[in-house]
Design a protein around this motif. Structure first.
Motif, PDB file in Angstrom:
ATOM      1  N   ALA A  99       0.819  -1.214   0.000  1.00  0.00           N
ATOM      2  CA  ALA A  99       0.000   0.000   0.000  1.00  0.00           C
ATOM      3  C   ALA A  99       0.852   1.264   0.000  1.00  0.00           C
ATOM      4  CB  ALA A  99      -0.919  -0.005   1.210  1.00  0.00           C
ATOM      5  N   PRO A 100       0.278   2.387  -0.445  1.00  0.00           N
ATOM      6  CA  PRO A 100       0.964   3.679  -0.312  1.00  0.00           C
ATOM      7  C   PRO A 100       1.241   3.979   1.156  1.00  0.00           C
ATOM      8  CG  PRO A 100      -0.910   3.843  -1.806  1.00  0.00           C
ATOM      9  CD  PRO A 100      -1.006   2.501  -1.145  1.00  0.00           C
ATOM     10  N   LYS A 101       2.250   4.823   1.401  1.00  0.00           N
ATOM     11  CA  LYS A 101       2.670   5.092   2.781  1.00  0.00           C
ATOM     12  C   LYS A 101       1.592   5.769   3.609  1.00  0.00           C
ATOM     13  CE  LYS A 101       4.979   9.512   1.691  1.00  0.00           C
ATOM     14  NZ  LYS A 101       4.495   9.588   0.294  1.00  0.00           N
ATOM     15  N   GLU A 102       0.597   6.393   2.965  1.00  0.00           N
ATOM     16  CA  GLU A 102      -0.473   7.079   3.699  1.00  0.00           C
ATOM     17  C   GLU A 102      -1.457   6.112   4.351  1.00  0.00           C
ATOM     18  OE1 GLU A 102       1.135   9.762   0.592  1.00  0.00           O
ATOM     19  OE2 GLU A 102       0.330   7.722   0.550  1.00  0.00           O
ATOM     20  N   VAL A 103      -1.445   4.849   3.923  1.00  0.00           N
ATOM     21  CA  VAL A 103      -2.364   3.847   4.464  1.00  0.00           C
ATOM     22  C   VAL A 103      -1.754   3.270   5.743  1.00  0.00           C
ATOM     23  CG1 VAL A 103      -3.503   1.639   4.050  1.00  0.00           C
ATOM     24  CG2 VAL A 103      -3.291   3.313   2.182  1.00  0.00           C
ATOM     25  N   LYS A 104      -2.454   3.421   6.869  1.00  0.00           N
ATOM     26  CA  LYS A 104      -1.914   3.021   8.166  1.00  0.00           C
ATOM     27  C   LYS A 104      -2.561   1.765   8.738  1.00  0.00           C
ATOM     28  CE  LYS A 104       0.670   6.624   7.937  1.00  0.00           C
ATOM     29  NZ  LYS A 104       2.089   6.479   7.564  1.00  0.00           N
ATOM     30  N   ARG A 105      -3.770   1.462   8.347  1.00  0.00           N
ATOM     31  CA  ARG A 105      -4.452   0.281   8.886  1.00  0.00           C
ATOM     32  C   ARG A 105      -5.463  -0.210   7.865  1.00  0.00           C
ATOM     33  NH1 ARG A 105      -9.065  -1.429  10.630  1.00  0.00           N
ATOM     34  NH2 ARG A 105      -9.963   0.570   9.996  1.00  0.00           N
ATOM     35  N   ILE A 106      -5.644  -1.531   7.794  1.00  0.00           N
ATOM     36  CA  ILE A 106      -6.590  -2.127   6.850  1.00  0.00           C
ATOM     37  C   ILE A 106      -7.435  -3.157   7.574  1.00  0.00           C
ATOM     38  CG2 ILE A 106      -6.854  -3.428   4.695  1.00  0.00           C
ATOM     39  CD1 ILE A 106      -4.086  -2.442   3.881  1.00  0.00           C
ATOM     40  N   GLY A 107      -8.735  -3.150   7.310  1.00  0.00           N
ATOM     41  CA  GLY A 107      -9.626  -4.135   7.915  1.00  0.00           C
ATOM     42  C   GLY A 107     -10.848  -4.355   7.046  1.00  0.00           C
ATOM     43  N   PRO A 108     -11.625  -5.390   7.308  1.00  0.00           N
ATOM     44  CA  PRO A 108     -12.799  -5.695   6.486  1.00  0.00           C
ATOM     45  C   PRO A 108     -13.956  -4.731   6.753  1.00  0.00           C
ATOM     46  CG  PRO A 108     -12.676  -7.212   8.339  1.00  0.00           C
ATOM     47  CD  PRO A 108     -11.434  -6.372   8.397  1.00  0.00           C
ATOM     48  N   LYS A 109     -14.732  -4.477   5.724  1.00  0.00           N
ATOM     49  CA  LYS A 109     -15.956  -3.678   5.836  1.00  0.00           C
ATOM     50  C   LYS A 109     -16.943  -4.176   4.795  1.00  0.00           C
ATOM     51  CE  LYS A 109     -17.715   1.065   6.025  1.00  0.00           C
ATOM     52  NZ  LYS A 109     -18.219   0.963   7.403  1.00  0.00           N
ATOM     53  N   GLY A 110     -17.713  -5.205   5.163  1.00  0.00           N
ATOM     54  CA  GLY A 110     -18.626  -5.826   4.204  1.00  0.00           C
ATOM     55  C   GLY A 110     -17.849  -6.470   3.069  1.00  0.00           C
ATOM     56  N   ASP A 111     -18.212  -6.129   1.826  1.00  0.00           N
ATOM     57  CA  ASP A 111     -17.497  -6.648   0.666  1.00  0.00           C
ATOM     58  C   ASP A 111     -16.297  -5.782   0.304  1.00  0.00           C
ATOM     59  OD1 ASP A 111     -19.245  -8.776   0.355  1.00  0.00           O
ATOM     60  OD2 ASP A 111     -20.608  -7.640  -0.932  1.00  0.00           O
ATOM     61  N   ASP A 112     -16.088  -4.700   1.052  1.00  0.00           N
ATOM     62  CA  ASP A 112     -14.977  -3.792   0.808  1.00  0.00           C
ATOM     63  C   ASP A 112     -14.005  -3.825   1.987  1.00  0.00           C
ATOM     64  OD1 ASP A 112     -16.132  -2.808  -1.657  1.00  0.00           O
ATOM     65  OD2 ASP A 112     -17.517  -1.626  -0.433  1.00  0.00           O
ATOM     66  N   LEU A 113     -13.050  -2.886   1.973  1.00  0.00           N
ATOM     67  CA  LEU A 113     -12.115  -2.735   3.076  1.00  0.00           C
ATOM     68  C   LEU A 113     -12.197  -1.323   3.629  1.00  0.00           C
ATOM     69  CD1 LEU A 113      -8.914  -4.460   1.607  1.00  0.00           C
ATOM     70  CD2 LEU A 113     -10.640  -5.465   3.117  1.00  0.00           C
ATOM     71  N   SER A 114     -11.899  -1.196   4.909  1.00  0.00           N
ATOM     72  CA  SER A 114     -11.792   0.115   5.549  1.00  0.00           C
ATOM     73  C   SER A 114     -10.315   0.366   5.846  1.00  0.00           C
ATOM     74  CB  SER A 114     -12.602   0.142   6.851  1.00  0.00           C
ATOM     75  OG  SER A 114     -12.372   1.354   7.554  1.00  0.00           O
ATOM     76  N   VAL A 115      -9.831   1.568   5.510  1.00  0.00           N
ATOM     77  CA  VAL A 115      -8.428   1.892   5.757  1.00  0.00           C
ATOM     78  C   VAL A 115      -8.332   3.221   6.492  1.00  0.00           C
ATOM     79  CG1 VAL A 115      -7.678   0.638   3.703  1.00  0.00           C
ATOM     80  CG2 VAL A 115      -8.118   3.082   3.548  1.00  0.00           C
ATOM     81  N   ASP A 116      -7.373   3.315   7.385  1.00  0.00           N
ATOM     82  CA  ASP A 116      -7.051   4.580   8.043  1.00  0.00           C
ATOM     83  C   ASP A 116      -5.984   5.285   7.221  1.00  0.00           C
ATOM     84  OD1 ASP A 116      -8.810   3.985  10.049  1.00  0.00           O
ATOM     85  OD2 ASP A 116      -7.282   3.350  11.485  1.00  0.00           O
ATOM     86  N   LEU A 117      -6.153   6.605   7.052  1.00  0.00           N
ATOM     87  CA  LEU A 117      -5.238   7.380   6.224  1.00  0.00           C
ATOM     88  C   LEU A 117      -4.607   8.506   7.023  1.00  0.00           C
ATOM     89  CD1 LEU A 117      -7.516   7.749   3.049  1.00  0.00           C
ATOM     90  CD2 LEU A 117      -5.692   6.074   3.397  1.00  0.00           C
TER      91      LEU A 117
END
Length: 239
Positions: free
Chosen positions: A125-143
C-alpha cells in the motif's frame, strides 16, 4: 457353523477395511509427491481423498473429490497462506498412480483458495495507508498523510477487484478530519494500488475475493485440469 461363518465374514470385512485405508494413504502420498514435484515445494502437501470405499474408486480410476492442502504460496514476492486445492471429478488411472506418474491424471474442476493477509496487503500500500480491515465486501483503511499538498487524516472505504495484474484496491469514499475535503478523484489517483497476486495453483485467474477478519480470501477455478499442466491452464493476460 453359523458362528464360524460370521467370524470369517467379520475378519474378511475387517481386512477389506484395513486394505482400503492402507490403499487410500498410499494414493494420497503419491498425489502429494506429484504436487510437490510440480511446484518445487519443500514439503509434501496434505492430501485427502474423500469417498468410501476407496478401492472401488482406485480400481475404476475415478475419484469424486480430492483436497490438497499446500499451505503457503509465494507469487511475485507475495506470500499467501492457507492455500487449498479442491478437485472434483478426478480421473486417475490405477496404472498411472501405482507408477507415480501424473501424465494422465485430470480433474473436471479444480478450485484453489487462499488468504492474502492484511499485513501483506499493507506492505504493497501507499505510505499514507496506516491500517486495513474488512468492511462488508470492501475494506476500511485509516489514512494519514498529504494529498495534493493538503494534510489528510481520516478513513476511506476501498473496493477490491481481481485484475490481470493482481488485486486492485481503489478508494470509493473518503472521510477526512481535516478542514479541506479532498476530492475523491485526487485520493484515487494517489491511493490506488495493486497487490501482485493474480493466479493461484490451478493456473487460473482469481475470480472471487471476500474480506475476512484475517485477510482477503481469494479463489480461482479451472476446468479440465491436467495435473502435469497446471501452470499451462492460466488464461492470457487481459487488461
Amino acid at each position: 457353523m453359523r458362528k464360524v461363518l460370521l467370524v470369517l465374514l467379520i475378519l474378511v470385512a475387517a481386512a477389506l477395511v484395513a486394505a482400503d485405508r492402507i490403499g487410500v494413504r498410499v494414493a494420497e502420498d503419491k498425489i502429494g509427491e506429484q504436487v510437490a514435484a510440480q511446484y518445487n515445494l519443500q514439503e509434501r502437501p496434505d492430501v485427502t481423498i474423500h469417498g468410501i470405499p476407496f478401492l472401488t474408486q482406485a480400481v475404476g480410476g475415478e475419484y469424486k473429490h480430492i483436497e490438497v492442502g499446500i499451505g503457503d504460496w509465494t507469487q511475485q514476492g507475495v506470500t499467501v497462506t492457507g492455500v487449498k486445492v479442491d478437485m472434483r471429478g478426478v480421473d486417475a488411472p490405477l496404472s498411472e498412480v501405482t507408477k507415480g506418474s501424473a501424465a494422465d491424471v485430470t480433474a473436471r474442476t479444480a478450485t484453489a483458495s487462499a488468504i492474502v493477509p492484511y499485513d501483506v496487503i499493507q506492505k504493497q500500500a501507499p505510505k499514507e495507508v496506516k491500517r486495513i480491515g474488512p468492511k462488508g465486501d470492501d475494506l476500511s483503511v485509516d489514512l494519514t498523510g498529504t494529498v495534493l499538498g493538503f494534510q489528510l487524516t481520516g478513513t476511506a472505504v476501498v473496493e477490491v477487484k481481481p485484475t490481470a495484474r493482481g488485486i486492485s484496491i481503489t478508494p470509493v469514499s473518503v472521510g477526512s478530519n481535516g478542514a479541506v475535503q479532498i476530492p475523491l478523484a485526487a485520493v484515487r489517483q494517489q491511493l490506488t494500488w495493486t497487490v501482485p497476486v493474480s493466479d493461484l495453483p490451478v493456473g487460473s485467474r482469481i475470480s472471487k475475493i471476500q474480506p475476512t477478519p484475517d485477510g482477503l480470501r481469494v479463489a480461482a477455478t479451472a476446468e479440465n485440469v491436467r495435473l502435469n499442466d497446471l501452470q499451462a491452464q492460466a488464461p492470457p493476460a487481459k487488461q
